[in-house]
Each structure stands twice: as structure tokens, then as C-alpha cells.
Design a protein around this motif. Sequence first.
Motif, PDB file in Angstrom:
ATOM      1  N   LEU A 177       0.838  -1.190   0.000  1.00 31.72           N
ATOM      2  CA  LEU A 177       0.000   0.000   0.000  1.00 31.72           C
ATOM      3  C   LEU A 177       0.876   1.243   0.000  1.00 31.72           C
ATOM      4  CD1 LEU A 177      -2.845   1.305   0.300  1.00 31.72           C
ATOM      5  CD2 LEU A 177      -2.483   1.188   2.789  1.00 31.72           C
ATOM      6  N   VAL A 178       0.647   2.138  -0.959  1.00 27.27           N
ATOM      7  CA  VAL A 178       1.426   3.370  -1.063  1.00 27.27           C
ATOM      8  C   VAL A 178       0.656   4.553  -0.475  1.00 27.27           C
ATOM      9  CG1 VAL A 178       2.610   4.946  -2.645  1.00 27.27           C
ATOM     10  CG2 VAL A 178       2.589   2.488  -3.118  1.00 27.27           C
ATOM     11  N   GLU A 179      -0.604   4.710  -0.879  1.00 30.02           N
ATOM     12  CA  GLU A 179      -1.432   5.800  -0.362  1.00 30.02           C
ATOM     13  C   GLU A 179      -2.869   5.311  -0.222  1.00 30.02           C
ATOM     14  OE1 GLU A 179      -0.917   9.825  -1.530  1.00 30.02           O
ATOM     15  OE2 GLU A 179       0.918   9.443  -2.657  1.00 30.02           O
ATOM     16  N   ARG A 180      -3.626   6.035   0.580  1.00 30.61           N
ATOM     17  CA  ARG A 180      -5.048   5.729   0.737  1.00 30.61           C
ATOM     18  C   ARG A 180      -5.803   7.001   1.064  1.00 30.61           C
ATOM     19  NH1 ARG A 180      -6.056   3.197   6.736  1.00 30.61           N
ATOM     20  NH2 ARG A 180      -4.667   4.608   7.888  1.00 30.61           N
ATOM     21  N   VAL A 181      -7.079   7.005   0.727  1.00 28.20           N
ATOM     22  CA  VAL A 181      -8.013   8.053   1.150  1.00 28.20           C
ATOM     23  C   VAL A 181      -9.009   7.403   2.099  1.00 28.20           C
ATOM     24  CG1 VAL A 181      -9.814   9.652   0.434  1.00 28.20           C
ATOM     25  CG2 VAL A 181      -7.784   9.373  -0.985  1.00 28.20           C
ATOM     26  N   ASP A 287     -11.998  14.847   3.891  1.00 25.53           N
ATOM     27  CA  ASP A 287     -12.254  16.278   3.718  1.00 25.53           C
ATOM     28  C   ASP A 287     -11.144  16.956   2.918  1.00 25.53           C
ATOM     29  OD1 ASP A 287     -10.345  16.006   5.718  1.00 25.53           O
ATOM     30  OD2 ASP A 287     -11.104  17.678   6.898  1.00 25.53           O
ATOM     31  N   ASN A 288     -10.036  16.266   2.705  1.00 19.55           N
ATOM     32  CA  ASN A 288      -8.949  16.818   1.895  1.00 19.55           C
ATOM     33  C   ASN A 288      -8.751  16.045   0.597  1.00 19.55           C
ATOM     34  OD1 ASN A 288      -7.461  19.198   2.382  1.00 19.55           O
ATOM     35  ND2 ASN A 288      -5.551  18.031   2.421  1.00 19.55           N
ATOM     36  N   PHE A 289      -9.732  15.215   0.251  1.00 21.03           N
ATOM     37  CA  PHE A 289      -9.655  14.433  -0.986  1.00 21.03           C
ATOM     38  C   PHE A 289      -9.546  15.352  -2.203  1.00 21.03           C
ATOM     39  CE2 PHE A 289     -11.812  10.532  -3.220  1.00 21.03           C
ATOM     40  CZ  PHE A 289     -10.696  10.382  -4.033  1.00 21.03           C
ATOM     41  N   GLY A 290     -10.196  16.517  -2.155  1.00 20.85           N
ATOM     42  CA  GLY A 290     -10.121  17.451  -3.281  1.00 20.85           C
ATOM     43  C   GLY A 290      -8.700  17.886  -3.567  1.00 20.85           C
ATOM     44  N   GLN A 291      -7.941  18.149  -2.524  1.00 26.50           N
ATOM     45  CA  GLN A 291      -6.538  18.518  -2.714  1.00 26.50           C
ATOM     46  C   GLN A 291      -5.726  17.326  -3.193  1.00 26.50           C
ATOM     47  OE1 GLN A 291      -4.397  19.917   0.782  1.00 26.50           O
ATOM     48  NE2 GLN A 291      -3.468  21.551  -0.438  1.00 26.50           N
TER      49      GLN A 291
END
Length: 309
Positions: A177-181, A287-291
Amino acid sequence: MAMTGVLRPGHAQVRVLDLEASIKFYRDVLGLVETGRDAQGRVYFKCWDERDHSSYVIREADSAGIDFFGFKVLDKATLDRLEADLRAYGLATTRIPAGEMLETGERVRFQLPSGHLIELYAEKTAVGNGLGTTNPAPWGASREHGIAPIRLDHGLLYGPNIAEVQKIFVDVLGFYLVERVLTEDGQTSAAVWLSCSHKVHDIAFAEYPEPGKLHHCSFLMESWESVLRAGDIMSMNKVAVDIGPTRHGITRGCTIYAWDPSGNRFETFMGGYHPYPDYEPLTWTFDNFGQGLDYPQRKLHETFLTVVT
């Protein structure tokens, strides 16, 4: 890092609504190299710098979307081992004989809990990139035709049960796993980015109620300038653009998302950092998924969450 298991994304087979219009688009606008057609009516393409016979296959159908996404593994012994590991984990596998796809060896196919069909294979005919293997030039004529990406880089697939999908890729196939939202409640993952190499991702999944959906196949570009040039070519050919040109916060990649004539989304992508398996995964709150999606605008584009094929 030593690559001894799954090597890289190898191919995607995508459904299109109008075969001739799609051939023209992928050959003349995206700039892929056509490498063959088979008795099933499928048309095979590769990117200019790929050495294997094909990485992107299209077939005409009544609905757009993805049939399967395949990964190349190190050798036949690795293919046998991974099939045994998948079965031991509880997944049914199917052996597809060599030659069912042009210039491709035996494939092991299995279905994920997200509804997607994934394939592993060890052999595909090497056709080269036209530059030779002794004293090669850095590029050839194919690089100047259309958008001309370097290679099929990754796919983003939408479907249910991505927590279980992540376990299969990590525990069985050797990805990390590298990144996740995170979801809005912060308890589970809304999307995950997984790598089998030191690329920032080789496959990604997002939670979605309908199974087996394609968000996009991504094609690697050499530079930010080549992404901008891709945008010029899209505009010249009246290609419908979804998002970009922009930079992701997630992966740090630079991107344009657009649609082929059938409504399948594709991406022209470059950049990203170089992770390793010992790196701690990066986490983005919802809440920061847009960024994470569009770093300059900090905008969570509605189409990114809802438009799939």
C-alpha cells in the motif's frame, strides 16, 4: 528493489462502442502502435517504448468498460506459484491457453471481490520499440505520432469490497500500500493505491457500489511538457476532457483525464515519487480528498466520483 514476482501492468482489454472510430482514436490521436487483429475482432496496441507485443486491446461491444486487467510476472514458475497461492487463499482460478490472445502465453485469471477480472501471465512476444538493443537511439518516429505515451502505467478500478481486494494484492500477490483516502467517518479506506515496484502505483481501487467498473487506464508521459502537448492534441481533435492539466496531491503525478469516443476515461500521466515497500503509506482524510485529486484547485470534481464505465 529486486522484482521477482509480479513485474508490472501488462495489458488491459477494454470494450468500445464503435470499433473503427476507436481504432482511429487510439492510433491517430493517442498515438498507440497497432500490432495486430484477431479472429475475435479484437485490435491490439502498444505504446511506442513498450517492448512486448501489446498492452491495450479493444473490442466492440454494446457497452463500454473493462473486460480484464493483466499483470506480467517474472516467469512460468512464478505464474504457477501465484496461482497456487491464489487458490490457497480461496480464490478460483482459470487457465486460459497460450494463443487465446495474440502473441501471449498462458494466463491465470481470477475474479476480485470488486467484480474485476485480473490476469497473470509470464510470456508475451517481444517485438521491441523499433530502436534495437545495441547502440539504440533515444526515440524513433513512433514517438512523434499523436500523444504517444511511453507505456501503460496503471489502472484505477471502481467496485465494492476494496478492503478485501487490498488484502489479496498485498498478502497474495506481493504488492504494498502506497497511499489511501479514508472514508468520511475515517474508519475505512475509500480508495487505495498499490504498487508491485517502486512506482507510485501500479493499480488503484476505489469503493463503489456497482462491481467491475473502469475509472481509467493511465498512460505514462515523459514530462510535464508532454502532458501539456497531449492537452493541445486533445483540443485539436475535440476530445472531451474531464480534469486537467493539473497535479495530484495523491502520488504527486501531473495529469489530464479525458474520454475516448465510447466514454472510457483515460489518463495522460507523468511524475510521482518513488516509494519502496518499507515506506509508511500516506493517508489522506476525506475532507482533503479534493486537494489529493486536484492540488492547485483543491477541488473534488464530481465526475471523478460518479462517471465510470
